[in-house]
Design a protein around this motif. Structure first.
Motif, PDB file in Angstrom:
ATOM      1  N   PHE A  13       2.663   0.859   1.704  1.00  0.00           N
ATOM      2  CA  PHE A  13       1.616   0.108   1.418  1.00  0.00           C
ATOM      3  C   PHE A  13       0.708  -0.765   2.562  1.00  0.00           C
ATOM      4  O   PHE A  13      -0.183  -0.686   2.734  1.00  0.00           O
ATOM      5  CB  PHE A  13       1.872  -0.952   0.314  1.00  0.00           C
ATOM      6  CG  PHE A  13       0.674  -1.737  -0.243  1.00  0.00           C
ATOM      7  CD1 PHE A  13      -0.208  -1.285  -0.904  1.00  0.00           C
ATOM      8  CD2 PHE A  13       0.599  -3.345   0.187  1.00  0.00           C
ATOM      9  CE1 PHE A  13      -1.296  -2.139  -1.464  1.00  0.00           C
ATOM     10  CE2 PHE A  13      -0.346  -3.947  -0.057  1.00  0.00           C
ATOM     11  CZ  PHE A  13      -1.405  -3.371  -1.241  1.00  0.00           C
ATOM     12  N   VAL A  14       1.486  -1.231   3.449  1.00  0.00           N
ATOM     13  CA  VAL A  14       1.305  -1.938   4.569  1.00  0.00           C
ATOM     14  C   VAL A  14       0.433  -0.861   5.496  1.00  0.00           C
ATOM     15  O   VAL A  14      -0.570  -1.292   5.828  1.00  0.00           O
ATOM     16  CB  VAL A  14       2.300  -2.925   5.174  1.00  0.00           C
ATOM     17  CG1 VAL A  14       1.894  -3.285   6.663  1.00  0.00           C
ATOM     18  CG2 VAL A  14       2.972  -3.963   4.347  1.00  0.00           C
ATOM     19  N   VAL A  16      -1.036   1.690   4.798  1.00  0.00           N
ATOM     20  CA  VAL A  16      -2.291   2.249   4.183  1.00  0.00           C
ATOM     21  C   VAL A  16      -3.371   1.197   4.484  1.00  0.00           C
ATOM     22  O   VAL A  16      -4.297   1.458   4.837  1.00  0.00           O
ATOM     23  CB  VAL A  16      -1.829   2.542   2.663  1.00  0.00           C
ATOM     24  CG1 VAL A  16      -3.365   2.945   2.093  1.00  0.00           C
ATOM     25  CG2 VAL A  16      -1.111   3.900   2.449  1.00  0.00           C
ATOM     26  N   VAL A  17      -2.919   0.039   3.957  1.00  0.00           N
ATOM     27  CA  VAL A  17      -3.690  -1.080   4.327  1.00  0.00           C
ATOM     28  C   VAL A  17      -4.302  -1.120   5.662  1.00  0.00           C
ATOM     29  O   VAL A  17      -5.470  -1.354   6.017  1.00  0.00           O
ATOM     30  CB  VAL A  17      -3.362  -2.494   3.687  1.00  0.00           C
ATOM     31  CG1 VAL A  17      -4.147  -3.606   4.261  1.00  0.00           C
ATOM     32  CG2 VAL A  17      -2.986  -2.403   2.401  1.00  0.00           C
ATOM     33  N   VAL A  18      -3.565  -1.049   6.640  1.00  0.00           N
ATOM     34  CA  VAL A  18      -3.738  -1.149   8.185  1.00  0.00           C
ATOM     35  C   VAL A  18      -4.522  -0.191   8.403  1.00  0.00           C
ATOM     36  O   VAL A  18      -5.681  -0.076   9.216  1.00  0.00           O
ATOM     37  CB  VAL A  18      -2.585  -1.278   9.030  1.00  0.00           C
ATOM     38  CG1 VAL A  18      -2.791  -1.317  10.352  1.00  0.00           C
ATOM     39  CG2 VAL A  18      -1.715  -2.576   8.875  1.00  0.00           C
ATOM     40  N   ALA A  20      -6.707   1.760   6.678  1.00  0.00           N
ATOM     41  CA  ALA A  20      -8.050   1.391   5.939  1.00  0.00           C
ATOM     42  C   ALA A  20      -8.786   0.395   6.576  1.00  0.00           C
ATOM     43  O   ALA A  20     -10.220   0.738   6.917  1.00  0.00           O
ATOM     44  CB  ALA A  20      -7.771   0.999   4.663  1.00  0.00           C
ATOM     45  N   ILE A  21      -8.254  -0.647   7.130  1.00  0.00           N
ATOM     46  CA  ILE A  21      -8.979  -1.539   8.038  1.00  0.00           C
ATOM     47  C   ILE A  21      -9.507  -0.984   9.179  1.00  0.00           C
ATOM     48  O   ILE A  21     -10.519  -1.202   9.671  1.00  0.00           O
ATOM     49  CB  ILE A  21      -8.203  -2.799   7.936  1.00  0.00           C
ATOM     50  CG1 ILE A  21      -7.805  -3.445   6.933  1.00  0.00           C
ATOM     51  CG2 ILE A  21      -8.615  -3.655   9.278  1.00  0.00           C
ATOM     52  CD1 ILE A  21      -6.751  -4.508   7.009  1.00  0.00           C
ATOM     53  N   TYR A  23     -10.006   1.945   9.754  1.00  0.00           N
ATOM     54  CA  TYR A  23     -11.188   3.089   9.509  1.00  0.00           C
ATOM     55  C   TYR A  23     -12.359   2.248   9.623  1.00  0.00           C
ATOM     56  O   TYR A  23     -13.509   2.770  10.197  1.00  0.00           O
ATOM     57  CB  TYR A  23     -10.962   3.798   8.202  1.00  0.00           C
ATOM     58  CG  TYR A  23     -11.850   4.652   7.786  1.00  0.00           C
ATOM     59  CD1 TYR A  23     -11.970   5.913   8.537  1.00  0.00           C
ATOM     60  CD2 TYR A  23     -12.824   4.409   6.623  1.00  0.00           C
ATOM     61  CE1 TYR A  23     -13.203   6.872   8.018  1.00  0.00           C
ATOM     62  CE2 TYR A  23     -13.731   5.246   6.388  1.00  0.00           C
ATOM     63  CZ  TYR A  23     -14.097   6.208   7.003  1.00  0.00           C
ATOM     64  OH  TYR A  23     -15.031   6.889   6.659  1.00  0.00           O
TER      65      TYR A  23
END
Length: 159
Positions: A13-14, A16-18, A20-21, A23
């Motif tokens: 999850f971490v 994926v969040v990183v 996305a940020i 991107y």
């Protein structure tokens, strides 16, 4: 669920969040760069200049106007930039050069340069094409290590 799977899901999850940020920040920076490139294209001029000196220098030491030094980000102030000192008409100016063009600029010669503000983007020779510097072949880590060992081996002493 076991603790292993819980930890793995949290890490996933971490990540994926990183991603996305990164991107979205990357897209924003690309748009900003495109706008800056358009502005540079609009302000470019072709100038004949005599190149006096060129060096890789920090912005503080280069002698650029105070306004330019103040507008640069703090991290960029420490890095070295390709700086060219040239005589443009009757004035001696300090210009910042594009990294791709820096190696092509000859010392103590007159060239035609495309300049946008204080930034050199292209260089052309007045009397024929410019000489490209010889490309150095990049040496690998292990080949440098072997060469060092060959140089350090002392000759056997005779008793």
């Amino acid at each position: 669920m076991s603790t292993f799977w819980n930890v793995l899901l949290i890490i996933l999850f971490v990540v994926v969040v990183v991603l996305a940020i990164l991107y979205f920040v990357g897209r924003k920076l690309q748009k900003k760069q495109a706008i800056q490139q358009e502005q540079m294209e609009a302000a470019k001029q072709t100038v004949t200049m005599l190149v006096i000196d060129k060096k890789m220098m920090k912005i503080k030491d280069a002698g650029l106007p105070a306004m330019v030094v103040e507008q640069t980000p703090k991290l960029m102030r420490r890095t070295k930039l390709p700086i060219v000192k040239a005589k443009v008409g009757p004035r001696v100016m300090t210009l910042v050069c594009d990294a791709k063009v820096y190696d092509l600029i000859p010392l103590k010669k007159t060239v035609k340069a495309v300049v946008s503000g204080i930034y050199i983007t292209e260089v052309k020779g007045i009397r024929g094409p410019l000489e490209a510097p010889p490309k150095k072949k990049k040496q690998g880590f292990f080949s440098r290590f072997r060469k060092k060992n060959k140089d350090e081996k002392p000759a056997k002493e005779k008793k």
